[in-house]
Design a protein around this motif. Structure first.
Motif, PDB file in Angstrom:
ATOM      1  N   GLU A  83      -7.461  64.759 -77.447  1.00  0.00           N
ATOM      2  CA  GLU A  83      -6.078  64.887 -77.913  1.00  0.00           C
ATOM      3  C   GLU A  83      -6.001  64.921 -79.434  1.00  0.00           C
ATOM      4  N   VAL A  84      -4.938  65.564 -79.938  1.00  0.00           N
ATOM      5  CA  VAL A  84      -4.581  65.445 -81.349  1.00  0.00           C
ATOM      6  C   VAL A  84      -3.563  64.313 -81.442  1.00  0.00           C
ATOM      7  N   GLN A  85      -3.947  63.228 -82.107  1.00  0.00           N
ATOM      8  CA  GLN A  85      -3.088  62.042 -82.168  1.00  0.00           C
ATOM      9  C   GLN A  85      -2.487  61.918 -83.565  1.00  0.00           C
ATOM     10  N   LYS A  86      -1.186  62.164 -83.661  1.00  0.00           N
ATOM     11  CA  LYS A  86      -0.503  62.098 -84.948  1.00  0.00           C
ATOM     12  C   LYS A  86       0.042  60.686 -85.175  1.00  0.00           C
ATOM     13  N   LEU A  87      -0.253  60.149 -86.359  1.00  0.00           N
ATOM     14  CA  LEU A  87       0.165  58.801 -86.715  1.00  0.00           C
ATOM     15  C   LEU A  87       1.062  58.822 -87.948  1.00  0.00           C
ATOM     16  N   LYS A  88       1.926  57.824 -88.041  1.00  0.00           N
ATOM     17  CA  LYS A  88       2.739  57.649 -89.250  1.00  0.00           C
ATOM     18  C   LYS A  88       2.733  56.173 -89.626  1.00  0.00           C
ATOM     19  N   PHE A  89       2.398  55.900 -90.889  1.00  0.00           N
ATOM     20  CA  PHE A  89       2.402  54.547 -91.427  1.00  0.00           C
ATOM     21  C   PHE A  89       3.621  54.428 -92.349  1.00  0.00           C
ATOM     22  N   ALA A  90       4.557  53.564 -92.003  1.00  0.00           N
ATOM     23  CA  ALA A  90       5.783  53.394 -92.794  1.00  0.00           C
ATOM     24  C   ALA A  90       5.841  51.962 -93.307  1.00  0.00           C
TER      25      ALA A  90
END
Length: 546
Positions: A83-90
């Motif tokens: 899978e392509v796993q997109k992450l966001k760190f906020a």
């Protein structure tokens, strides 16, 4: 030490997927200062994109009055290879005790894929505001570490003469296991089930990763708290007692010689001079083993040997006719090519030389036009290997004008072809080779009895079969071979040793992203690889004893 529960207690162990655990450490530098009288109190929130929406996975602790925080709380993420796993760190400045993020000041965010972090091991990037502009001089550093300690601990626990907590009956006891966190607080790592109406409970054996229970350090002190479940609406439970021990100490327990540990209630101990204990907790057995994962075998050097089998029977239609399943459209593709790309692009990463045999069946071949159910599509029977997925695609396109589609649709020759090589690999002392046969076909199998027998025999070997059905035919026979709902049997009555066939109809994925087909096709493969090597007691190369 105070008690803080981690967001999720350890889950059950054993089910293997194409996944490993990755630990992400986060630091911030030069964060925006949102507080007037002091510095920001930042915390970091991790999101993952799921079906086009950002879903919160976890949060760090809050670093008080700090523009350059190094968060002690780590993010644990499942890393899926397919899978392509997109992450966001906020990052946010905590202003209130609210869990709602809009109640806190936004300090900036950074988005990427998990693969990008893992491949770099450590990245430092600029934090961005919602408008895409830099958040001042704010930066974020993310470091990845594979949680490679695959040891698991299995504990069998019981209690004797625990304190009674219910006025009108006996206690309903359960255990909670804590380890020291990086911040000096006790962190919950496991909770047993509740045993009702007894002061002498026997809990079910449970298994947790050793790294979860004690960070892999068998000498580290852990705390066990004995609680009585309270069914009142306030949600609080009654404290019975506690004790501290270590995994090394619990491992002294043997089946014939259990380890007994006193459960102490400190308040009662202070008040009562003749206080002895609040019961005994018995460690009936404690065993540490290694739970090898798919990734352990891959990192240990196991090669996935990939072979493609392509159906060239007449039911596919003339490849020059646009209605044919083998017709290559102006975009340069068809359902056969889409299936080859979807599966091949994932699997080729696990084969060091990336040389793959590509075989055809059901066609008449020049010069004598005899039908063949096992031929090299590059017309080189002594060297049927193609270089990478691109090589398979080129050989496939090149062979179409030179063969005559015929029949019948016989699977067993190609299954037996790959099984011969897989049988040679059974001599291995370690998990070094596993064979994968991708068969792409348009319909009904002509040699069902022979194919069933071939699959049952192959189930004893380091081998899996992926079948992708193209077109709109009746694929009931393929579903039969895929033993998800029943055990496959040979015509002799012999049962398959394990389920090694995964069938997927391409038509279910025509309008879906190409990654969706890869995920469906490869869903069972990691389990099948692990299942075979565990059953054969074959460890990964260079594996260490537990």
């Amino acid at each position: 030490m105070a008690y803080t529960a981690s967001p999720t207690a350890a889950g059950p162990i054993g089910t293997q997927y194409c996944v490993c655990k990755v630990e992400l450490s986060v630091c911030g530098q030069n964060l925006l200062d949102r507080d007037v009288t002091s510095k920001s109190d930042p915390f970091c929130v991790l999101f993952m994109e799921v079906n086009g929406k950002w879903v919160e996975l976890d949060r760090t602790e809050t670093a008080v009055n700090n523009l350059n925080p190094a968060f002690s709380k780590k993010f644990i993420v499942d890393y899926h290879f397919e899978e392509v796993q997109k992450l966001k760190f906020a990052l946010f400045d905590q202003d209130k005790s609210s869990m709602q993020l809009y109640e806190h000041d936004f300090l900036g965010e950074f988005s990427c894929t998990l693969g990008m972090i893992v491949s770099s091991k450590k990245i430092t990037r600029t934090l961005l505001l919602g408008n895409g502009k830099p958040a001042g001089k704010g930066m974020i550093t993310i470091a990845a570490q594979e949680l490679s300690d695959n040891r698991v601990i299995t504990l069998s626990m019981a209690g004797r003469k625990l304190d009674k907590k219910d006025l009108f009956g006996k206690s309903d006891p359960f255990l909670e296991f804590y380890k020291p966190g990086d911040d000096g607080k006790w962190m919950l790592v496991h909770r047993t089930e509740v045993i009702k109406y007894t002061l002498d409970p026997v809990w079910k054996p449970f298994t947790v990763p050793l790294v979860s229970l004690c960070d892999g350090d068998v000498e580290k002190l852990i705390k066990v708290i004995v609680m009585c479940y309270d069914y009142d609406s306030d949600g609080g439970h009654d404290f019975i007692g506690e004790f501290q021990t270590s995994v090394a100490r619990m491992c002294e327990a043997q089946d014939a010689f259990p380890l007994e540990l006193e459960c102490i209630n400190p308040k009662k101990q202070k008040k009562k001079k003749n206080y002895k204990n609040s019961g005994i907790i018995i460690v009936k057995s404690c065993k540490i083993t290694r739970d090898f994962s798919f990734l352990d075998y891959i990192l240990g050097g196991c090669q996935l040997m990939f072979t493609v089998g392509i159906d060239f029977t007449a039911s596919n239609g003339n490849p020059r006719d646009p209605s044919s399943l083998h017709y290559i459209n102006p975009m340069g593709t068809n359902e056969y090519l889409s299936a080859i790309w979807a599966v091949g692009q994932i699997i080729q990463d696990y084969d060091s030389d990336k040389m793959f045999p590509a075989l055809g069946f059901g066609a008449q071949l020049p010069p004598d036009w005899k039908v063949s159910h096992e031929f090299a599509i590059n017309f080189n029977p002594t060297n049927p290997f193609c270089s990478g997925v691109e090589g398979i695609v080129q050989a496939y396109s090149a062979c179409l004008p030179h063969i005559r589609f015929y029949g019948p649709t016989n699977f067993s020759p190609i299954v037996n072809h790959v099984a011969r090589f897989a049988a040679q690999a059974t001599q291995q002392e370690f998990a070094t080779q596993y064979f994968i046969l991708l068969i792409i076909t348009d319909g009904v199998i002509s040699d069902m009895d022979e194919t069933r027998h071939a699959v049952v025999q192959a189930s004893k070997l380091p081998m899996s079969i992926i079948i992708v059905g193209v077109g709109n035919a009746d694929f009931a026979a393929m579903e039969f071979l895929d033993g998800d709902n029943r055990v496959l049997r040979s015509y002799t009555g012999e049962e398959a040793a394990r389920d090694i066939v995964q069938f997927v109809p391409f038509r279910d994925f025509r309008n879906a992203p190409k990654e969706t087909l890869a995920k469906a096709v490869l869903a069972e493969l990691p389990q099948q690889v692990v299942q075979y090597f565990k059953h054969q007691n074959l460890p990964p190369i260079n594996s260490e004893p537990a």
